[in-house]
Design an enzyme around this catalytic site. Structure first.
Site, PDB file in Angstrom:
ATOM      1  N   SER A 186     -67.124   1.202 -60.750  1.00 43.72           N
ATOM      2  CA  SER A 186     -66.663   2.144 -61.762  1.00 43.72           C
ATOM      3  C   SER A 186     -67.405   1.911 -63.083  1.00 43.72           C
ATOM      4  O   SER A 186     -68.625   1.998 -63.114  1.00 43.72           O
ATOM      5  CB  SER A 186     -65.143   2.023 -61.928  1.00 43.72           C
ATOM      6  N   ASP A 228     -62.150   9.648 -53.447  1.00 46.21           N
ATOM      7  CA  ASP A 228     -62.510   8.905 -54.657  1.00 46.21           C
ATOM      8  C   ASP A 228     -62.741   9.858 -55.827  1.00 46.21           C
ATOM      9  O   ASP A 228     -63.333  10.924 -55.657  1.00 46.21           O
ATOM     10  CB  ASP A 228     -63.802   8.131 -54.337  1.00 46.21           C
ATOM     11  N   HIS A 236     -60.515   5.526 -55.192  1.00 46.00           N
ATOM     12  CA  HIS A 236     -61.438   4.876 -56.120  1.00 46.00           C
ATOM     13  C   HIS A 236     -61.507   3.365 -55.899  1.00 46.00           C
ATOM     14  O   HIS A 236     -62.575   2.774 -55.998  1.00 46.00           O
ATOM     15  CB  HIS A 236     -61.008   5.175 -57.551  1.00 46.00           C
TER      16      HIS A 236
END
Length: 295
Positions: free
Chosen positions: A105, A246, A274
């Site tokens: 991320s 995601d 995610h």
């Protein structure tokens, strides 16, 4: 071998570092966590990778996150430049001459900037885990995902954006629904302990200053983040990991894959949100092991 927990001096601050050592001569794998403002904690779900792959794993909390201090520096002043310097300092202090990097991320954004700005000689391979190369594309895709939520959630988010008030019960409910749909499971009593830890008091400040009030509204320092046109300069082998559910959508990952300049592979994990390494841990770890192999 026992897990090591140390604090690495970084100017007047200290970086918390957690090391799972291995006697193997394989190249260590260093993890960059998400946020901005989270900590390494959820990565502890991957502790068994040390034994499976016979490799040293290194986790740390970015400045202002987790157990890393931000006492001499105002958390409002922490930004991408700070975290790049901290990462450089950590690598030097740990005497890492050769290493792999995994960024999840926001950690993937940090990883991209580190590679592009510093051109580190020691990094051998990079793993971009559920990340992005364009904040604008991320906003477009997450706004599209919002259409899949119930109407009352969409309305609450729209009201929050119009009024600039993001602390109401309706908005909190909408964010919870979004998180369960596209980020990961709820951190309740059934979740592993590493997912239930509370964030540091500075985390909210760091997140809002750098990203914004919500996942899908980048208004902070990173609102213009875009490395897409520069990804061709990254020529080391790269693995992209993401999930079908995601918020780092297939469109985002395909854009990155097509823009990279060297050897690259994209693994899309079915059913994973995610936090892919929680939803599809075995396949996530298998993809990493296949990519790093004996290196």
């Amino acid at each position: 071998m026992e897990t090591k927990e140390i604090f690495v001096k970084f100017g007047r601050e200290k970086t918390y570092c957690r090391i799972l050592p291995s006697p193997s001569k394989k190249t260590p794998l260093l993890f960059l966590h998400g946020g901005p403002g989270s900590g390494h904690d959820s990565f502890e779900l991957l502790d068994d990778l040390r034994e499976k792959d016979d490799r040293t794993l290194i986790f740390y909390d970015q400045l202002g996150c987790g157990r890393s201090s931000a006492t001499a520096i105002d958390p409002r002043d922490i930004d991408m430049g700070t975290w790049i310097q901290e990462l450089e300092n950590l690598i030097e202090r740990l005497s890492l001459d050769s290493y792999h990097l995994l960024g999840h991320s926001f950690g993937g954004m940090l990883l991209q900037e580190f590679l592009l700005q510093r051109r580190p000689k020691g990094v051998r391979k990079a793993i971009f885990s559920s990340t992005l190369s364009s904040a604008r594309l991320w906003e477009e895709e997450t706004k599209r995902l919002l259409l899949l939520l119930p109407e009352e959630d969409r309305e609450a988010i729209l009201v929050a954006e119009e009024t600039k008030v993001y602390d109401g019960k309706e908005f909190d409910r909408a964010m919870k629904d979004y998180a369960l749909r596209f980020i990961g499971r709820e951190a309740d009593e059934r979740a592993p302990e590493c997912l239930r830890r509370k964030r540091s008091p500075q985390a909210r400040i760091v997140y809002r200053q750098n990203w914004g009030p919500s996942e899908f509204l980048p208004t902070g320092r990173l609102k213009d983040f875009d490395t897409t046109s520069r990804l061709k300069e990254i020529t080391i082998p790269v693995l992209l990991l993401s999930g079908t559910e995601d918020e780092s959508t297939p469109r985002i990952n395909q854009t990155m894959r097509d823009s990279l300049g060297g050897e690259r592979k994209w693994v899309l994990l079915s059913g994973a949100r995610h936090r892919t390494y929680d939803d599809q841990r075995e396949k996530y770890e298998e993809a990493i092991m296949n990519f790093l192999k004996e290196d």
